[in-house]
Motif scaffolding. Sequence first.
Motif, mmCIF file in Angstrom:
data_model
loop_
_atom_site.group_PDB
_atom_site.id
_atom_site.type_symbol
_atom_site.label_atom_id
_atom_site.label_comp_id
_atom_site.label_asym_id
_atom_site.label_seq_id
_atom_site.Cartn_x
_atom_site.Cartn_y
_atom_site.Cartn_z
ATOM 1 N N VAL A 282 64.889 75.478 50.590
ATOM 2 C CA VAL A 282 65.321 75.929 49.525
ATOM 3 C C VAL A 282 66.529 75.204 49.106
ATOM 4 C CG1 VAL A 282 66.695 78.166 48.670
ATOM 5 C CG2 VAL A 282 64.486 78.293 50.213
ATOM 6 N N GLU A 283 66.603 75.038 47.996
ATOM 7 C CA GLU A 283 67.804 73.975 47.545
ATOM 8 C C GLU A 283 68.427 75.105 46.227
ATOM 9 O OE1 GLU A 283 68.713 69.850 46.053
ATOM 10 O OE2 GLU A 283 68.007 70.763 44.326
ATOM 11 N N ILE A 284 69.848 75.243 46.389
ATOM 12 C CA ILE A 284 70.626 76.150 45.398
ATOM 13 C C ILE A 284 71.697 75.045 45.058
ATOM 14 C CG2 ILE A 284 71.720 78.096 45.037
ATOM 15 C CD1 ILE A 284 70.273 79.437 47.102
ATOM 16 N N LYS A 285 71.748 74.936 43.639
ATOM 17 C CA LYS A 285 72.856 74.418 42.961
ATOM 18 C C LYS A 285 73.528 75.629 42.341
ATOM 19 C CE LYS A 285 70.869 69.805 42.449
ATOM 20 N NZ LYS A 285 71.655 69.195 43.580
ATOM 21 N N LEU A 286 74.960 75.571 42.742
ATOM 22 C CA LEU A 286 75.449 76.914 42.131
ATOM 23 C C LEU A 286 76.601 76.410 41.092
ATOM 24 C CD1 LEU A 286 75.983 79.903 42.199
ATOM 25 C CD2 LEU A 286 78.047 79.531 43.783
ATOM 26 N N TYR A 287 76.406 76.900 39.855
ATOM 27 C CA TYR A 287 77.227 76.401 38.640
ATOM 28 C C TYR A 287 78.537 77.239 38.449
ATOM 29 C CZ TYR A 287 74.017 72.515 37.903
ATOM 30 O OH TYR A 287 73.363 71.546 38.042
ATOM 31 N N SER A 288 78.318 78.791 38.947
ATOM 32 C CA SER A 288 79.265 79.552 38.619
ATOM 33 C C SER A 288 79.037 80.705 39.537
ATOM 34 C CB SER A 288 78.865 80.146 36.857
ATOM 35 O OG SER A 288 79.784 81.364 36.822
ATOM 36 N N GLY A 289 80.202 81.416 39.791
ATOM 37 C CA GLY A 289 79.993 82.690 40.735
ATOM 38 C C GLY A 289 80.036 82.274 42.169
ATOM 39 N N THR A 290 79.493 83.104 42.792
ATOM 40 C CA THR A 290 79.465 83.151 44.466
ATOM 41 C C THR A 290 77.905 83.574 44.750
ATOM 42 O OG1 THR A 290 81.516 83.539 44.968
ATOM 43 C CG2 THR A 290 80.040 83.970 46.666
ATOM 44 N N LEU A 291 77.192 82.644 45.513
ATOM 45 C CA LEU A 291 75.833 83.090 46.034
ATOM 46 C C LEU A 291 75.589 82.460 47.318
ATOM 47 C CD1 LEU A 291 72.818 84.414 45.144
ATOM 48 C CD2 LEU A 291 72.441 82.045 44.105
ATOM 49 N N ALA A 292 74.720 82.779 48.240
ATOM 50 C CA ALA A 292 74.428 82.196 49.455
ATOM 51 C C ALA A 292 75.366 81.354 50.134
ATOM 52 C CB ALA A 292 73.222 81.335 48.911
ATOM 53 N N GLY A 293 76.758 81.977 50.150
ATOM 54 C CA GLY A 293 77.846 81.273 50.857
ATOM 55 C C GLY A 293 78.378 80.256 50.075
ATOM 56 N N LEU A 294 78.069 79.988 48.749
ATOM 57 C CA LEU A 294 78.631 79.194 47.969
ATOM 58 C C LEU A 294 79.468 79.488 47.087
ATOM 59 C CD1 LEU A 294 75.454 76.872 47.121
ATOM 60 C CD2 LEU A 294 77.111 76.273 48.745
ATOM 61 N N THR A 295 80.415 78.887 46.458
ATOM 62 C CA THR A 295 81.417 79.611 45.526
ATOM 63 C C THR A 295 81.709 78.411 44.492
ATOM 64 O OG1 THR A 295 82.364 81.186 46.940
ATOM 65 C CG2 THR A 295 83.600 80.609 44.733
ATOM 66 N N SER A 296 81.670 78.333 43.303
ATOM 67 C CA SER A 296 81.879 77.602 42.211
ATOM 68 C C SER A 296 83.019 77.591 41.909
ATOM 69 C CB SER A 296 80.985 77.688 40.893
ATOM 70 O OG SER A 296 81.347 77.302 39.942
ATOM 71 N N PRO A 297 83.700 76.325 41.457
ATOM 72 C CA PRO A 297 85.250 76.312 41.087
ATOM 73 C C PRO A 297 85.318 76.728 39.629
ATOM 74 C CG PRO A 297 84.225 74.119 41.033
ATOM 75 C CD PRO A 297 83.231 74.849 41.526
#
Length: 290
Positions: free
Chosen positions: A145-160
């Motif tokens: 699974v690959e997640i690129k996060l552009y906005s918000g918080t998801l799957a332990g990631l947080t966008s700047p």
Amino acid sequence: MALKRKVVRINTPAGHPGFMGPEHIARSVIGGNYAQSDPFIVLMDDRLDKKDTTPVGGPHPHAGFETVSLLLEGEMGDEAYRLKSGDFQMMTAGSGVVHTETIDKIARMRLLQLWVNLPKKDRWVTPRVQDLPLEHVPTLQQNDVEIKLYSGTLAGLTSPVENYVPIIIADIRIAAHVTTTLQLPANFNTLLYVLQGSAKVGQEESLLQVDRVGWLDLSTQDELSELQITAGEAGTRFVLYAGKPTGESMISHGPFIGDSADDINRLYYNYRQGRLKHIETLPCSQRILL
């Protein structure tokens, strides 16, 4: 036990000739029923296969909302900053701004552009632009699974990227037959737009195929929910949009959003009088490269 989300609406946006001519196909992914899509006003999937150097596009105004651009293919932008494939831009039009989108060369381009409503208290904020290049996008690669996060918080990631309205935007790829579960706020209006392959989505395993949009059920509970996704035999790629509804009404006319007809009239008057400044004139503090 976390609330299990399910798909409650599926549609396939039709392609129509866009404003850039016969080589521009525009698909309206969101539009027409803001009460259902709040805080999202419009989402367009613009595909351009330009075969000459005749300029198309040009300068135009916006006010009262935010434009959110995810460039899937090609290049676009202004003198100050050019978006490339995989780049992201959030432009807070706020009190009003003019920007230019001109393409004057042979080019292939695919752009997802979203309009996000601003809360009434923030409708007329000072304009700003946030640019997030692909190489700085928070990314998770785990278990096919690959997640690129552009906005918000998801799957332990947080966008700047900073938001006036809480929204999650992610480009997600899942390998063939792999199942994953995403945790999303239960009270966020959520859709998946499939770019490649297919997937079974949600508690009832609704089938979403390429170019289809699936909307999830929406809860009033302020808690996390779970969304199960299983990729089809060719895998899948989709863009996920989730946002907290403002619960506020708005008026849309042309390139402007307001709270009343008077707002719209004032914006058109100010634009005709040249009072809306071009995005290139924004101070550095309002033109942010993340």
